[in-house]
Design a protein around this motif. Structure first.
Motif, PDB file in Angstrom:
ATOM      1  N   MET A   1       0.857  -1.172   0.000  1.00  0.00           N
ATOM      2  CA  MET A   1       0.000   0.000   0.000  1.00  0.00           C
ATOM      3  C   MET A   1       0.905   1.239   0.000  1.00  0.00           C
ATOM      4  O   MET A   1       1.797   1.358   0.836  1.00  0.00           O
ATOM      5  CB  MET A   1      -0.909  -0.039   1.222  1.00  0.00           C
ATOM      6  N   ASP A   2       0.641   2.156  -0.906  1.00  0.00           N
ATOM      7  CA  ASP A   2       1.478   3.354  -1.007  1.00  0.00           C
ATOM      8  C   ASP A   2       0.959   4.478  -0.111  1.00  0.00           C
ATOM      9  O   ASP A   2      -0.124   4.392   0.457  1.00  0.00           O
ATOM     10  CB  ASP A   2       1.581   3.815  -2.464  1.00  0.00           C
ATOM     11  N   ASP A   3       1.769   5.523   0.022  1.00  0.00           N
ATOM     12  CA  ASP A   3       1.432   6.645   0.910  1.00  0.00           C
ATOM     13  C   ASP A   3       0.120   7.315   0.520  1.00  0.00           C
ATOM     14  O   ASP A   3      -0.673   7.687   1.385  1.00  0.00           O
ATOM     15  CB  ASP A   3       2.557   7.676   0.922  1.00  0.00           C
ATOM     16  N   LYS A   4      -0.123   7.468  -0.770  1.00  0.00           N
ATOM     17  CA  LYS A   4      -1.352   8.116  -1.234  1.00  0.00           C
ATOM     18  C   LYS A   4      -2.579   7.316  -0.790  1.00  0.00           C
ATOM     19  O   LYS A   4      -3.560   7.885  -0.312  1.00  0.00           O
ATOM     20  CB  LYS A   4      -1.333   8.267  -2.756  1.00  0.00           C
ATOM     21  N   SER A   5      -2.518   6.011  -0.911  1.00  0.00           N
ATOM     22  CA  SER A   5      -3.644   5.160  -0.500  1.00  0.00           C
ATOM     23  C   SER A   5      -3.864   5.226   1.005  1.00  0.00           C
ATOM     24  O   SER A   5      -5.006   5.286   1.478  1.00  0.00           O
ATOM     25  CB  SER A   5      -3.394   3.712  -0.915  1.00  0.00           C
ATOM     26  N   LYS A  58       0.690  17.556  -2.165  1.00  0.00           N
ATOM     27  CA  LYS A  58       1.397  16.528  -2.935  1.00  0.00           C
ATOM     28  C   LYS A  58       0.699  16.226  -4.265  1.00  0.00           C
ATOM     29  O   LYS A  58       1.159  15.386  -5.032  1.00  0.00           O
ATOM     30  CB  LYS A  58       1.510  15.246  -2.112  1.00  0.00           C
ATOM     31  N   TRP A  60      -2.263  14.871  -4.499  1.00  0.00           N
ATOM     32  CA  TRP A  60      -3.023  13.642  -4.330  1.00  0.00           C
ATOM     33  C   TRP A  60      -4.524  13.887  -4.193  1.00  0.00           C
ATOM     34  O   TRP A  60      -5.300  12.935  -4.131  1.00  0.00           O
ATOM     35  CB  TRP A  60      -2.550  12.880  -3.099  1.00  0.00           C
TER      36      TRP A  60
END
Length: 81
Positions: A1-5, A58, A60
């Motif tokens: 899982m990435d930071d944006k998620s 960012k 996002w």
């Protein structure tokens, strides 16, 4: 899982928390309980705002600027209601 998620999940949870605290506040029947919910709501709103601002910085959470004609139309619609 990435930071944006992860941030998106956090933001969604904070929005849900805001909703719960707001409903708790409007449904409470004593000043003490209402005050507790209002304090919690303000805390949730601050966290939600901070999270949104970080995501927006960012790129996002992109937003669109509303056209002035659409803003004016909406104002006119509700002014005549």
């Amino acid at each position: 899982m990435d930071d944006k998620s992860i941030m998106s999940t956090i933001l969604g949870n904070l929005k849900g928390g805001c909703d719960l605290m707001m409903h708790g506040s409007i449904e409470s029947n004593t000043a003490n309980v209402r005050s507790a919910f209002n304090c919690a709501l303000n805390d949730f709103l601050k966290m939600q705002s901070d999270t949104y601002n970080k995501m927006s910085a960012k790129g996002w959470y992109p937003t669109q600027t509303a056209e002035q004609t659409k803003i004016d139309q909406t104002k006119q619609k509700f002014a005549s209601a």
